[in-house]
Motif scaffolding. Structure first.
Motif, PDB file in Angstrom:
ATOM      1  N   TRP A   1      37.607 -60.832   7.489  1.00 38.15           N
ATOM      2  CA  TRP A   1      38.210 -60.481   6.354  1.00 38.15           C
ATOM      3  C   TRP A   1      39.666 -61.096   6.352  1.00 38.15           C
ATOM      4  CZ3 TRP A   1      36.210 -58.990   2.097  1.00 38.15           C
ATOM      5  CH2 TRP A   1      35.124 -57.976   2.266  1.00 38.15           C
ATOM      6  N   TYR A   2      40.135 -61.450   7.452  1.00 43.18           N
ATOM      7  CA  TYR A   2      41.553 -61.956   7.513  1.00 43.18           C
ATOM      8  C   TYR A   2      41.154 -63.415   7.438  1.00 43.18           C
ATOM      9  CZ  TYR A   2      46.061 -63.971   8.865  1.00 43.18           C
ATOM     10  OH  TYR A   2      47.325 -64.575   8.902  1.00 43.18           O
ATOM     11  N   GLY A   3      40.187 -63.963   7.956  1.00 42.00           N
ATOM     12  CA  GLY A   3      39.940 -65.440   7.998  1.00 42.00           C
ATOM     13  C   GLY A   3      39.292 -65.904   6.684  1.00 42.00           C
ATOM     14  N   PHE A   4      39.030 -64.930   5.827  1.00 41.03           N
ATOM     15  CA  PHE A   4      38.535 -65.228   4.384  1.00 41.03           C
ATOM     16  C   PHE A   4      39.553 -65.015   3.466  1.00 41.03           C
ATOM     17  CE2 PHE A   4      36.594 -64.085   0.463  1.00 41.03           C
ATOM     18  CZ  PHE A   4      35.834 -65.132   0.124  1.00 41.03           C
ATOM     19  N   CYS A   5      40.201 -63.721   3.547  1.00 36.95           N
ATOM     20  CA  CYS A   5      41.060 -63.299   2.517  1.00 36.95           C
ATOM     21  C   CYS A   5      42.451 -64.104   2.597  1.00 36.95           C
ATOM     22  CB  CYS A   5      41.096 -61.823   2.666  1.00 36.95           C
ATOM     23  SG  CYS A   5      39.815 -60.845   2.077  1.00 36.95           S
ATOM     24  N   VAL A   6      43.082 -64.247   3.782  1.00 40.00           N
ATOM     25  CA  VAL A   6      44.587 -64.534   3.583  1.00 40.00           C
ATOM     26  C   VAL A   6      44.574 -66.130   3.420  1.00 40.00           C
ATOM     27  CG1 VAL A   6      46.627 -65.034   5.207  1.00 40.00           C
ATOM     28  CG2 VAL A   6      45.399 -62.953   5.113  1.00 40.00           C
TER      29      VAL A   6
ATOM     30  N   ILE B   1      37.383 -79.278  -4.415  1.00 40.17           N
ATOM     31  CA  ILE B   1      35.854 -78.900  -4.587  1.00 40.17           C
ATOM     32  C   ILE B   1      35.108 -78.761  -3.259  1.00 40.17           C
ATOM     33  CG2 ILE B   1      33.784 -79.815  -5.533  1.00 40.17           C
ATOM     34  CD1 ILE B   1      35.460 -81.038  -7.980  1.00 40.17           C
ATOM     35  N   PRO B   2      34.989 -79.868  -2.484  1.00 36.00           N
ATOM     36  CA  PRO B   2      34.176 -79.512  -1.328  1.00 36.00           C
ATOM     37  C   PRO B   2      34.833 -78.299  -0.385  1.00 36.00           C
ATOM     38  CG  PRO B   2      35.564 -81.563  -1.117  1.00 36.00           C
ATOM     39  CD  PRO B   2      35.681 -81.158  -2.518  1.00 36.00           C
ATOM     40  N   ALA B   3      36.002 -78.311  -0.233  1.00 40.69           N
ATOM     41  CA  ALA B   3      36.720 -77.175   0.761  1.00 40.69           C
ATOM     42  C   ALA B   3      36.060 -75.785   0.111  1.00 40.69           C
ATOM     43  CB  ALA B   3      38.096 -77.214   0.283  1.00 40.69           C
ATOM     44  N   PHE B   4      36.165 -75.458  -1.159  1.00 39.81           N
ATOM     45  CA  PHE B   4      35.765 -74.175  -1.747  1.00 39.81           C
ATOM     46  C   PHE B   4      34.299 -73.899  -1.475  1.00 39.81           C
ATOM     47  CE2 PHE B   4      39.898 -73.837  -4.292  1.00 39.81           C
ATOM     48  CZ  PHE B   4      40.456 -72.496  -3.388  1.00 39.81           C
TER      49      PHE B   4
ATOM     50  N   ILE C   1      33.694 -73.332   2.219  1.00 38.61           N
ATOM     51  CA  ILE C   1      34.120 -71.752   2.440  1.00 38.61           C
ATOM     52  C   ILE C   1      33.153 -70.833   2.030  1.00 38.61           C
ATOM     53  CG2 ILE C   1      36.113 -70.230   2.211  1.00 38.61           C
ATOM     54  CD1 ILE C   1      38.183 -72.385   2.318  1.00 38.61           C
ATOM     55  N   LEU C   2      33.114 -70.778   0.831  1.00 40.69           N
ATOM     56  CA  LEU C   2      32.202 -69.763   0.054  1.00 40.69           C
ATOM     57  C   LEU C   2      30.768 -69.807   0.470  1.00 40.69           C
ATOM     58  CD1 LEU C   2      33.489 -70.310  -3.814  1.00 40.69           C
ATOM     59  CD2 LEU C   2      33.887 -68.665  -2.001  1.00 40.69           C
ATOM     60  N   ALA C   3      30.244 -70.938   0.783  1.00 38.66           N
ATOM     61  CA  ALA C   3      28.937 -71.268   1.615  1.00 38.66           C
ATOM     62  C   ALA C   3      28.895 -70.693   2.661  1.00 38.66           C
ATOM     63  CB  ALA C   3      28.312 -72.591   1.551  1.00 38.66           C
ATOM     64  N   HIS C   4      29.797 -70.695   3.590  1.00 35.21           N
ATOM     65  CA  HIS C   4      30.018 -70.090   4.879  1.00 35.21           C
ATOM     66  C   HIS C   4      29.843 -68.485   4.730  1.00 35.21           C
ATOM     67  CE1 HIS C   4      30.631 -69.589   9.164  1.00 35.21           C
ATOM     68  NE2 HIS C   4      30.849 -70.763   9.318  1.00 35.21           N
ATOM     69  N   ARG C   5      30.827 -67.860   3.766  1.00 34.45           N
ATOM     70  CA  ARG C   5      30.995 -66.402   3.571  1.00 34.45           C
ATOM     71  C   ARG C   5      29.862 -65.693   2.790  1.00 34.45           C
ATOM     72  NH1 ARG C   5      30.975 -62.000   3.975  1.00 34.45           N
ATOM     73  NH2 ARG C   5      32.692 -60.382   3.988  1.00 34.45           N
ATOM     74  N   PHE C   6      29.092 -66.494   1.804  1.00 31.91           N
ATOM     75  CA  PHE C   6      28.230 -65.686   0.743  1.00 31.91           C
ATOM     76  C   PHE C   6      26.875 -66.520   0.999  1.00 31.91           C
ATOM     77  CE2 PHE C   6      32.198 -64.910  -0.925  1.00 31.91           C
ATOM     78  CZ  PHE C   6      32.472 -63.496  -0.670  1.00 31.91           C
ATOM     79  N   GLY C   7      26.807 -67.871   1.251  1.00 31.18           N
ATOM     80  CA  GLY C   7      25.662 -68.617   0.966  1.00 31.18           C
ATOM     81  C   GLY C   7      24.476 -68.471   2.099  1.00 31.18           C
ATOM     82  N   ARG C   8      24.023 -67.244   1.847  1.00 34.20           N
ATOM     83  CA  ARG C   8      23.090 -66.982   3.096  1.00 34.20           C
ATOM     84  C   ARG C   8      21.681 -67.835   2.513  1.00 34.20           C
ATOM     85  NH1 ARG C   8      24.568 -62.484   5.769  1.00 34.20           N
ATOM     86  NH2 ARG C   8      26.059 -60.996   4.642  1.00 34.20           N
ATOM     87  N   ASN C   9      21.556 -68.307   1.382  1.00 36.83           N
ATOM     88  CA  ASN C   9      20.243 -69.307   1.189  1.00 36.83           C
ATOM     89  C   ASN C   9      20.599 -70.654   1.221  1.00 36.83           C
ATOM     90  OD1 ASN C   9      18.846 -66.868   0.373  1.00 36.83           O
ATOM     91  ND2 ASN C   9      19.711 -66.727  -1.697  1.00 36.83           N
ATOM     92  N   VAL C  10      21.760 -71.097   1.625  1.00 39.16           N
ATOM     93  CA  VAL C  10      21.978 -72.512   1.770  1.00 39.16           C
ATOM     94  C   VAL C  10      21.597 -72.902   3.192  1.00 39.16           C
ATOM     95  CG1 VAL C  10      24.136 -74.008   1.885  1.00 39.16           C
ATOM     96  CG2 VAL C  10      24.228 -72.295   0.459  1.00 39.16           C
TER      97      VAL C  10
END
Length: 312
Positions: A199-204, A255-258, A261-270
């Motif tokens: 949560w800290y590593g993602f949110c802050v 663009i590549p940064a987001f 980050i989002l693929a690492h947190r939510f991209g279970r199918n990536v």
């Protein structure tokens, strides 16, 4: 007893295994990686040299650009040499302190890059929307305060992650299926609850960067409104050309940064292979392209670079 066990777990080195699934292609992948890394080193070094020696480039915009070049050098050099050694010689060990150092400078450079882009957007806003007050607003003292402020903010945002990882016990595998240490990838190897890390590593950091993006968008909206009110067509083209390089760099960075980050947190199918390959491109492509974009789009830098490379 718990603290004793935690400290004993943390002493062992980690093993960086590279890009899973592409081990047989590591040597071939290393060829473009090495070339792009050399371009990044050479391009940013030339940019820093020109800004340092050319008095005409001693302005706030180019000061922030030199900060961006130094941060890009830190970002790429933190990860790419170790990545190339994995591609050439196979899985490489990295000590626990070395891993913490790498993940800190990786993420610190990311947050600092975002802050520098915000400072550059503010510089362009003042230059275009309040040109008569430019030298009184962006004085050398103010520029130093901005530089120290954004550097300190970036440090404060991510240094807690180092302590959050340092407190974890690593009693399972020490093999990291990646080419460098990054916060959540290392934390997931721990045999403890890592909810705070996630949560800290993602949110802050994300909220910090999102605030930067919002402020940058507001700045460039105001800039565009001011540009289209200019009576001279040449003045409009000059202003748009100056901001064009900034917008290109902003898009290449965010663009590549987001996505990463989002693929690492939510991209279970990536696919993991694609994610890690993309994460490696992210730390090397923007540092290589930034000096090229500014060299092409910014006339002062383009002219000085041509004189440096082709003096005759």
């Amino acid at each position: 007893m718990v603290m004793h066990n935690v400290s004993s777990y943390n002493t062992g080195p980690f093993t960086l295994s590279g890009i899973p699934g592409l081990e047989q292609y590591h040597v071939w992948i290393s060829i473009p990686f090495c070339f792009i890394y050399l371009v990044a080193i050479l391009g940013n070094s030339i940019l820093l040299y020109l800004i340092a020696v050319e008095h005409s480039l001693h302005s706030p915009m180019f000061f922030f650009l030199s900060m961006l070049a130094m941060t890009d050098l830190i970002l790429s050099t933190t990860c790419v040499p170790k990545t190339l050694s994995i591609f050439w010689f196979g899985p490489q060990e990295i000590s626990f302190p070395g891993c913490l150092t790498q993940l800190f400078f990786l993420h610190y450079s990311f947050v600092l890059d975002s802050a520098i882009l915000l400072a550059m957007a503010f510089d362009r806003y003042v230059a275009i929307c309040s040109p008569l007050r430019y030298t009184t607003i962006l004085t050398p003292k103010t520029i130093v305060k901005i530089a120290v402020g954004i550097s300190f903010r970036s440090f404060c945002v991510f240094v807690p992650c180092v302590f959050l990882v340092n407190r974890l016990p690593f009693c399972r595998t020490h093999i990291i299926a990646h080419t460098y240490c990054e916060h959540i990838g290392v934390a997931r190897l721990a045999c403890a609850d890592i909810s705070i890390n996630i949560w800290y590593g993602f949110c802050v950091p994300i909220m910090t960067v999102i605030i930067d993006v919002i402020l940058i968008a507001i700045s460039y909206t105001l800039i565009l409104c001011a540009v289209f009110r200019l009576p001279s067509r040449d003045a409009r083209q000059k202003a748009l050309s100056t901001c064009g390089s900034h917008v290109c760099v902003i898009l290449m960075f965010y663009i590549p940064a987001f996505f990463s980050i989002l693929a690492h947190r939510f991209g279970r199918n990536v696919p993991r292979t694609f994610h890690i390959m993309f994460a490696n491109l992210y730390v090397i492509i923007p540092p290589a392209l930034n000096p090229i974009v500014y060299g092409v789009k910014t006339k002062q830098i383009r002219d000085k670079a041509i004189l440096l490379l082709f003096p005759k």
